[in-house]
Design an enzyme around this catalytic site. Structure first.
Site, PDB file in Angstrom:
ATOM      1  N   LYS A  57       0.781  -1.019   0.100  1.00 55.14           N
ATOM      2  CA  LYS A  57       0.026  -0.035   0.103  1.00 55.14           C
ATOM      3  C   LYS A  57       0.797   1.323  -0.077  1.00 55.14           C
ATOM      4  O   LYS A  57       0.601   2.259  -0.594  1.00 55.14           O
ATOM      5  CB  LYS A  57      -0.958  -0.156   1.198  1.00 55.14           C
ATOM      6  N   GLY A  71      -9.311  -5.774   6.491  1.00 57.48           N
ATOM      7  CA  GLY A  71      -9.032  -5.019   7.932  1.00 57.48           C
ATOM      8  C   GLY A  71      -8.204  -5.437   8.982  1.00 57.48           C
ATOM      9  O   GLY A  71      -7.883  -4.927  10.314  1.00 57.48           O
ATOM     10  N   GLU A  85     -10.064   1.204  -5.185  1.00 59.04           N
ATOM     11  CA  GLU A  85     -10.798   1.617  -4.058  1.00 59.04           C
ATOM     12  C   GLU A  85     -10.574   3.112  -3.670  1.00 59.04           C
ATOM     13  O   GLU A  85      -9.328   3.535  -3.625  1.00 59.04           O
ATOM     14  CB  GLU A  85     -10.696   0.738  -2.962  1.00 59.04           C
ATOM     15  N   ARG A 124      -7.179  -8.211  -8.264  1.00 59.97           N
ATOM     16  CA  ARG A 124      -7.818  -9.793  -8.336  1.00 59.97           C
ATOM     17  C   ARG A 124      -9.424  -9.461  -8.731  1.00 59.97           C
ATOM     18  O   ARG A 124      -9.624  -8.121  -8.605  1.00 59.97           O
ATOM     19  CB  ARG A 124      -7.764 -10.369  -6.939  1.00 59.97           C
TER      20      ARG A 124
END
Length: 450
Positions: free
Chosen positions: A116, A165, A275, A292
């Site tokens: 990330k 999460g 996202e 994916r």
């Protein structure tokens, strides 16, 4: 051309890939753990192989075993589904080395987006808006505290390699950050083999909205509009819908274009999802890229008529996209409700024996299921057992069909979240489209339901 595909996954996504593969005339190979011996997807495949014990590190995460079975069965391609090895660049690389087509992006791109921290850097260079935060991995709690003072609380402490999460926590003070840092780093190291942490400013009252993209090997990239995924518990999605009830047409177009530019900037191929977090003024910020297929892909299929798994296979075969952006339009509204084997009051997993599994089917109702009646849900895997997808000409029609179907659903023997799904669908805030990431925390937290 792909003639036989091994599905390196389980449950409903394995069944989903098998179904489309058979439609395309492609033979299918399933791998299964001891816990999944009687699972529906095992019986659906043309060939099925026991891969190992129930625990994932001895079965669905065992790269060498999967590749050995692929070779043994003559599979010339592997579809990773979602979760497990689906975003593992080393797995994709080993498929490439073995001469097996990996149905997804290249290992290089996957590694880039799998971090990330690196993804944030790439998106910033591509002029895609990112959430304010740190640019490098943080080594110690004290370093995190110093950086947090510059950003300002509340802050999201995140694992660079995280997902679902895991390794993620909201912190509101120096003391909370110090306490959370080591625990989250250790958890991320355990789950992903990488304990690198970073910080992002927490955007209050945000929405989680993502854009589905398809990209071929010739530089063609399209988006299939957005999915609203704001209703979550423990940072995992519960209900998703397409299109978003919140976005204006102008923002929809801007987000779609940003997603296309992001995919082009990294040379992406196959299906992927960008996202975003979107604030109340419709400002949007890059959150992460999933390299994916997504759990919630069916709502996009329902409003576009595109079989995303089929497109994945075509792209992996080296074919050009047969669809242009101008060919696409939103038709109707679709909602997906994830059915979990969990206590609706506490959200804790509730494995056990399913005595009855009865979800009424009919027009505009789609079920993607990992289970049946007389089936044992084990504690070894994610508690999601099925996905109920409904479609209507309007959002109101889709909600009405969702409520009617959930109200007639009977799942006996275990606890499920069907009651809370029904309560959410009936809630005024949901029906009016006021669905931020605080929705469940505000209306349906365990404290509020006890």
């Amino acid at each position: 051309m792909i003639s036989k595909v091994l599905i390196a996954n389980r449950g409903e996504i394995a069944a989903r890939v098998i179904r489309t593969s058979k439609k395309m005339g492609i033979e299918t190979v399933a791998v299964y753990s001891e816990a999944d011996e009687n699972a529906p997807f095992v019986k659906m495949a043309d060939e099925s192989y026991l891969i190992g014990p129930s625990r994932v590190n001895e079965s669905y995460l065992h790269v060498d075993k999967i590749l050995s079975i692929a070779t043994q069965s003559g599979a010339d391609a592997i579809h990773p589904g979602y979760g497990f090895l689906s975003e593992n660049g080393r797995f994709a690389e080993k498929c490439e080395e073995a001469g097996i087509t990996f149905i997804g992006p290249s290992s290089k791109v996957m590694d880039m987006m799998g971090s990330k921290i690196e993804a944030r850097k790439v998106m910033k260079q591509a002029n895609v808006p990112i959430v304010p935060g740190t640019e490098e991995a943080i080594e110690t709690p004290e370093e995190a505290v110093e950086l947090a003072k510059q950003i300002g609380y509340p802050i999201m402490l995140k694992a660079s390699a995280g997902g679902g999460g895991i390794g993620m926590q909201v912190v509101n003070s120096d003391e909370e950050l110090r306490k959370a840092f080591d625990n989250n780093a250790k958890r991320a190291k355990s789950f992903f083999g990488d304990g690198a942490m970073f910080l992002e400013k927490k955007i209050d009252d945000a929405r989680h909205i993502e854009i589905q993209v398809l990209a071929d090997k010739f530089g063609n990239v399209i988006h299939l509009f957005e999915r609203e995924c704001s209703i979550q518990r423990r940072n995992q999605k519960v209900i998703e819908e397409a299109p978003s009830p919140f976005l204006s047409e102008t923002t929809r177009r801007k987000m779609g274009n940003a997603a296309i530019e992001a995919a082009k900037a990294i040379g992406y191929t196959n299906a992927g999802t960008i996202e975003f977090l979107v604030d109340e003024k419709e400002h949007f910020y890059f959150l992460e890229m999933n390299t994916r297929i997504q759990v919630e892909h069916p709502v996009t299929e329902e409003i576009t008529g595109i079989d995303i798994v089929e497109q994945q296979i075509h792209i992996a075969n080296g074919q050009k996209l047969s669809i242009s952006q101008d060919d696409l339009e939103i038709k109707g509204h679709a909602i997906e409700a994830r059915i979990y084997a969990e206590d609706p009051k506490t959200f804790f997993p509730s494995p056990g024996y399913i005595s009855t599994f009865d979800i009424p089917m009919g027009k505009n109702i789609r079920l993607e299921s990992a289970v049946t009646s007389n089936y044992q849900v084990t504690p070894f895997y994610d508690p999601m057992i099925s996905k109920l997808i409904v479609k209507g000409a309007t959002r109101k029609e889709a909600i009405e069909l969702l409520i009617d179907t959930l109200a007639k659903t009977t799942i006996g023997g275990i606890k499920t979240n069907v009651p809370i799904l029904l309560d959410i669908a009936r809630h005024e805030a949901f029906q009016s489209g006021k669905t931020t990431t605080k929705f469940i925390e505000t209306y349906f937290s365990p404290v509020k339901r006890n």
